[in-house]
Design a protein around this motif. Structure first.
Motif, PDB file in Angstrom:
ATOM      1  N   LEU A  25       0.906  -1.149   0.000  1.00 48.24           N
ATOM      2  CA  LEU A  25       0.000   0.000   0.000  1.00 48.24           C
ATOM      3  C   LEU A  25       0.944   1.197   0.000  1.00 48.24           C
ATOM      4  CD1 LEU A  25      -3.076   0.699   0.296  1.00 48.24           C
ATOM      5  CD2 LEU A  25      -2.643   0.905   2.755  1.00 48.24           C
ATOM      6  N   ARG A  26       1.133   1.840  -1.176  1.00 49.51           N
ATOM      7  CA  ARG A  26       2.288   2.711  -1.361  1.00 49.51           C
ATOM      8  C   ARG A  26       1.939   4.192  -1.462  1.00 49.51           C
ATOM      9  NH1 ARG A  26       7.240   1.032  -3.047  1.00 49.51           N
ATOM     10  NH2 ARG A  26       7.554  -1.199  -2.685  1.00 49.51           N
ATOM     11  N   ASN A  27       2.774   5.006  -0.809  1.00 49.34           N
ATOM     12  CA  ASN A  27       2.810   6.438  -1.081  1.00 49.34           C
ATOM     13  C   ASN A  27       3.879   6.684  -2.134  1.00 49.34           C
ATOM     14  OD1 ASN A  27       0.919   6.824   0.889  1.00 49.34           O
ATOM     15  ND2 ASN A  27       2.174   8.135   2.193  1.00 49.34           N
ATOM     16  N   GLU A  28       3.597   7.613  -3.042  1.00 49.23           N
ATOM     17  CA  GLU A  28       4.586   7.878  -4.086  1.00 49.23           C
ATOM     18  C   GLU A  28       4.650   9.366  -4.407  1.00 49.23           C
ATOM     19  OE1 GLU A  28       2.443   7.260  -8.360  1.00 49.23           O
ATOM     20  OE2 GLU A  28       2.672   5.416  -7.183  1.00 49.23           O
ATOM     21  N   VAL A  29       5.785   9.742  -4.964  1.00 53.81           N
ATOM     22  CA  VAL A  29       5.941  11.105  -5.472  1.00 53.81           C
ATOM     23  C   VAL A  29       6.544  11.026  -6.866  1.00 53.81           C
ATOM     24  CG1 VAL A  29       8.212  11.398  -4.338  1.00 53.81           C
ATOM     25  CG2 VAL A  29       6.913  13.408  -5.073  1.00 53.81           C
ATOM     26  N   ARG A  30       5.923  11.761  -7.792  1.00 53.11           N
ATOM     27  CA  ARG A  30       6.462  11.914  -9.147  1.00 53.11           C
ATOM     28  C   ARG A  30       7.067  13.303  -9.247  1.00 53.11           C
ATOM     29  NH1 ARG A  30       4.557   7.978 -12.730  1.00 53.11           N
ATOM     30  NH2 ARG A  30       2.952   6.650 -11.794  1.00 53.11           N
ATOM     31  N   ILE A  31       8.270  13.367  -9.778  1.00 52.14           N
ATOM     32  CA  ILE A  31       8.987  14.645  -9.859  1.00 52.14           C
ATOM     33  C   ILE A  31       9.220  14.981 -11.316  1.00 52.14           C
ATOM     34  CG2 ILE A  31      10.993  15.943  -9.067  1.00 52.14           C
ATOM     35  CD1 ILE A  31      10.630  12.656  -7.465  1.00 52.14           C
ATOM     36  N   LYS A  32       8.743  16.155 -11.733  1.00 53.77           N
ATOM     37  CA  LYS A  32       8.861  16.577 -13.125  1.00 53.77           C
ATOM     38  C   LYS A  32       9.541  17.940 -13.204  1.00 53.77           C
ATOM     39  CE  LYS A  32       4.485  14.256 -14.250  1.00 53.77           C
ATOM     40  NZ  LYS A  32       3.089  14.439 -14.750  1.00 53.77           N
ATOM     41  N   PRO A  33      10.456  18.150 -14.182  1.00 55.11           N
ATOM     42  CA  PRO A  33      11.071  19.481 -14.355  1.00 55.11           C
ATOM     43  C   PRO A  33      10.001  20.535 -14.610  1.00 55.11           C
ATOM     44  CG  PRO A  33      12.208  17.819 -15.674  1.00 55.11           C
ATOM     45  CD  PRO A  33      10.956  17.171 -15.154  1.00 55.11           C
ATOM     46  N   ALA A  34      10.201  21.718 -14.049  1.00 54.18           N
ATOM     47  CA  ALA A  34       9.224  22.801 -14.194  1.00 54.18           C
ATOM     48  C   ALA A  34       9.934  24.147 -14.153  1.00 54.18           C
ATOM     49  CB  ALA A  34       8.172  22.713 -13.083  1.00 54.18           C
ATOM     50  N   ASN A  35       9.201  25.197 -14.468  1.00 51.21           N
ATOM     51  CA  ASN A  35       9.775  26.549 -14.422  1.00 51.21           C
ATOM     52  C   ASN A  35       9.827  27.106 -13.007  1.00 51.21           C
ATOM     53  OD1 ASN A  35      10.153  26.685 -17.223  1.00 51.21           O
ATOM     54  ND2 ASN A  35       8.017  27.295 -17.539  1.00 51.21           N
ATOM     55  N   PHE A  36       9.059  26.484 -12.118  1.00 50.48           N
ATOM     56  CA  PHE A  36       9.058  26.923 -10.725  1.00 50.48           C
ATOM     57  C   PHE A  36       8.669  25.741  -9.839  1.00 50.48           C
ATOM     58  CE2 PHE A  36       5.057  27.909 -12.788  1.00 50.48           C
ATOM     59  CZ  PHE A  36       4.110  27.319 -11.964  1.00 50.48           C
ATOM     60  N   PHE A  37       8.931  25.880  -8.548  1.00 45.38           N
ATOM     61  CA  PHE A  37       8.631  24.846  -7.567  1.00 45.38           C
ATOM     62  C   PHE A  37       7.121  24.782  -7.318  1.00 45.38           C
ATOM     63  CE2 PHE A  37       7.674  24.121  -3.041  1.00 45.38           C
ATOM     64  CZ  PHE A  37       8.200  22.858  -2.856  1.00 45.38           C
ATOM     65  N   SER A  38       6.525  23.559  -7.341  1.00 45.90           N
ATOM     66  CA  SER A  38       5.101  23.422  -7.049  1.00 45.90           C
ATOM     67  C   SER A  38       4.822  22.046  -6.470  1.00 45.90           C
ATOM     68  CB  SER A  38       4.256  23.651  -8.300  1.00 45.90           C
ATOM     69  OG  SER A  38       4.485  22.616  -9.250  1.00 45.90           O
ATOM     70  N   VAL A  39       3.680  21.944  -5.781  1.00 48.19           N
ATOM     71  CA  VAL A  39       3.308  20.717  -5.086  1.00 48.19           C
ATOM     72  C   VAL A  39       1.833  20.424  -5.329  1.00 48.19           C
ATOM     73  CG1 VAL A  39       3.109  19.565  -2.844  1.00 48.19           C
ATOM     74  CG2 VAL A  39       4.981  21.185  -3.242  1.00 48.19           C
ATOM     75  N   SER A  40       1.504  19.152  -5.586  1.00 44.71           N
ATOM     76  CA  SER A  40       0.110  18.720  -5.623  1.00 44.71           C
ATOM     77  C   SER A  40      -0.006  17.417  -4.842  1.00 44.71           C
ATOM     78  CB  SER A  40      -0.381  18.521  -7.060  1.00 44.71           C
ATOM     79  OG  SER A  40       0.275  17.424  -7.666  1.00 44.71           O
ATOM     80  N   VAL A  41      -1.178  17.219  -4.212  1.00 42.17           N
ATOM     81  CA  VAL A  41      -1.398  16.038  -3.374  1.00 42.17           C
ATOM     82  C   VAL A  41      -2.740  15.408  -3.726  1.00 42.17           C
ATOM     83  CG1 VAL A  41      -1.624  15.138  -1.026  1.00 42.17           C
ATOM     84  CG2 VAL A  41      -0.068  17.051  -1.474  1.00 42.17           C
ATOM     85  N   ARG A  42      -2.732  14.088  -3.911  1.00 40.73           N
ATOM     86  CA  ARG A  42      -3.962  13.329  -4.091  1.00 40.73           C
ATOM     87  C   ARG A  42      -3.996  12.191  -3.080  1.00 40.73           C
ATOM     88  NH1 ARG A  42      -4.468  10.890  -9.673  1.00 40.73           N
ATOM     89  NH2 ARG A  42      -2.214  11.135  -9.867  1.00 40.73           N
ATOM     90  N   GLY A  43      -5.197  11.777  -2.708  1.00 42.89           N
ATOM     91  CA  GLY A  43      -5.327  10.641  -1.804  1.00 42.89           C
ATOM     92  C   GLY A  43      -5.451  11.049  -0.360  1.00 42.89           C
ATOM     93  N   GLU A  44      -4.887  10.222   0.527  1.00 44.74           N
ATOM     94  CA  GLU A  44      -4.995  10.446   1.970  1.00 44.74           C
ATOM     95  C   GLU A  44      -4.451  11.830   2.349  1.00 44.74           C
ATOM     96  OE1 GLU A  44      -6.271   8.391   4.319  1.00 44.74           O
ATOM     97  OE2 GLU A  44      -6.720   6.723   2.966  1.00 44.74           O
ATOM     98  N   GLY A  45      -5.263  12.584   3.083  1.00 47.26           N
ATOM     99  CA  GLY A  45      -4.829  13.886   3.584  1.00 47.26           C
ATOM    100  C   GLY A  45      -4.840  15.006   2.575  1.00 47.26           C
TER     101      GLY A  45
END
Length: 294
Positions: A25-45
């Motif tokens: 039962l996994r938590n994961e993060v995908r990291i993609k190059p971007a012009n600025f720092f940003s964060v998105s969250v889906r799922g628990e919390g």
């Protein structure tokens, strides 16, 4: 880049702060190059402002990323998918710690191995029972010596399944530690020590028939279960319907049941029928631990 970390169930009854296994039962993060720092969250919390900021992840990530590169919050998009229930005894905090450290090494291009990640995680989580299976996968026995984790892993067979009974209430780890006594009777310590040693031998030799005996404890489990008495019924139903073992997961409130694949759905169905306000899920055991792909 993708980094993922499994849920974990620690203690397993008598193995207080030393035994644990990983659950798929996994938590994961995908990291993609971007012009600025940003964060998105889906799922628990995802709707919780504190979780959405992921401040714990980025505090730890930046500790290492700054040490490696001199920068913080680099120009990438961090997309989090959280599947591990929060504050339910399934290692959600350990998952964040392992995820953050591994991501920092990966993004900075610094070589590492799993033992490096595990010992780094010890700075943020002083008990090895969750962080070890989160990094290594499988069943793990771990101890601390001179601020390092020493551990042994055993890969678990696919015919074993985890049935997780997840209450709609939490048990605070900090609070659950305060109810534990400062002193124990020697007989209690010997009881749990001998059962933890026997459990380790049973897991390593895949001798499942005696796990129900080895899973008994006198140090913490009953004292913590008393904070949520319905957990005794969860355990009773699981054991009466074919479970190999059934123990409080970490400090709770989740109850972890290990069973054969053929019994998993039946056990889950009976638990759902008795506890319709709880979540009951069947999961595979995880043998991989933290996974990083670039």
């Amino acid at each position: 880049m993708l980094v993922s970390v499994p849920a974990t169930s620690a203690n397993l009854g008598p193995g207080f702060d030393s035994l644990g296994l990983a659950i798929n039962l996994r938590n994961e993060v995908r990291i993609k190059p971007a012009n600025f720092f940003s964060v998105s969250v889906r799922g628990e919390g995802a709707t919780n402002p504190k979780i959405k900021k992921n401040s714990m992840f980025f505090n730890i990530f930046n500790d290492y990323y700054k040490k490696f590169t001199g920068e913080v919050n680099p120009n990438y998009k961090f997309e989090f998918i959280n599947r591990i229930p929060i504050s339910r005894g399934l290692g959600s905090s350990s998952a964040v710690i392992v995820l953050a450290i591994t991501t920092a090494y990966l993004l900075a291009g610094v070589e590492y191995n799993k033992r490096t990640i595990l010992n780094a995680a010890l700075k943020y989580e002083p008990h090895p029972d969750n962080i070890t299976p989160a990094v290594m996968g499988g069943f793990n026995v771990a101890c601390l010596h001179e601020n390092r984790v020493y551990s042994k892993k055993h890969r678990l067979p696919q015919y074993l399944k985890a049935v997780l009974t997840i209450p709609n209430k939490t048990i605070s780890t900090a609070k659950s530690r305060t109810i534990l006594p400062n002193h124990y009777h020697k007989s209690e310590v010997v009881f749990s020590l001998s059962h933890a040693a026997y459990m380790t031998a049973l897991f390593m030799s895949e001798s499942w028939d005696q796990l129900k005996i080895a899973a008994k404890d006198k140090l913490h489990q009953d004292r913590r279960m008393a904070m949520m008495p319905e957990l005794y019924k969860v355990q009773k139903i699981a054991m009466e319907n074919g479970a190999i073992m059934s123990t409080l997961s970490g400090s709770g409130s989740t109850f972890f049941t290990l069973c054969y694949e053929d019994d998993a759905n039946s056990i889950a169905s009976k638990l759902k029928k008795s506890f319709n306000e709880f979540r009951v899920v069947v999961c595979d055991i995880d043998n991989y631990g933290v996974i990083a792909k670039s």
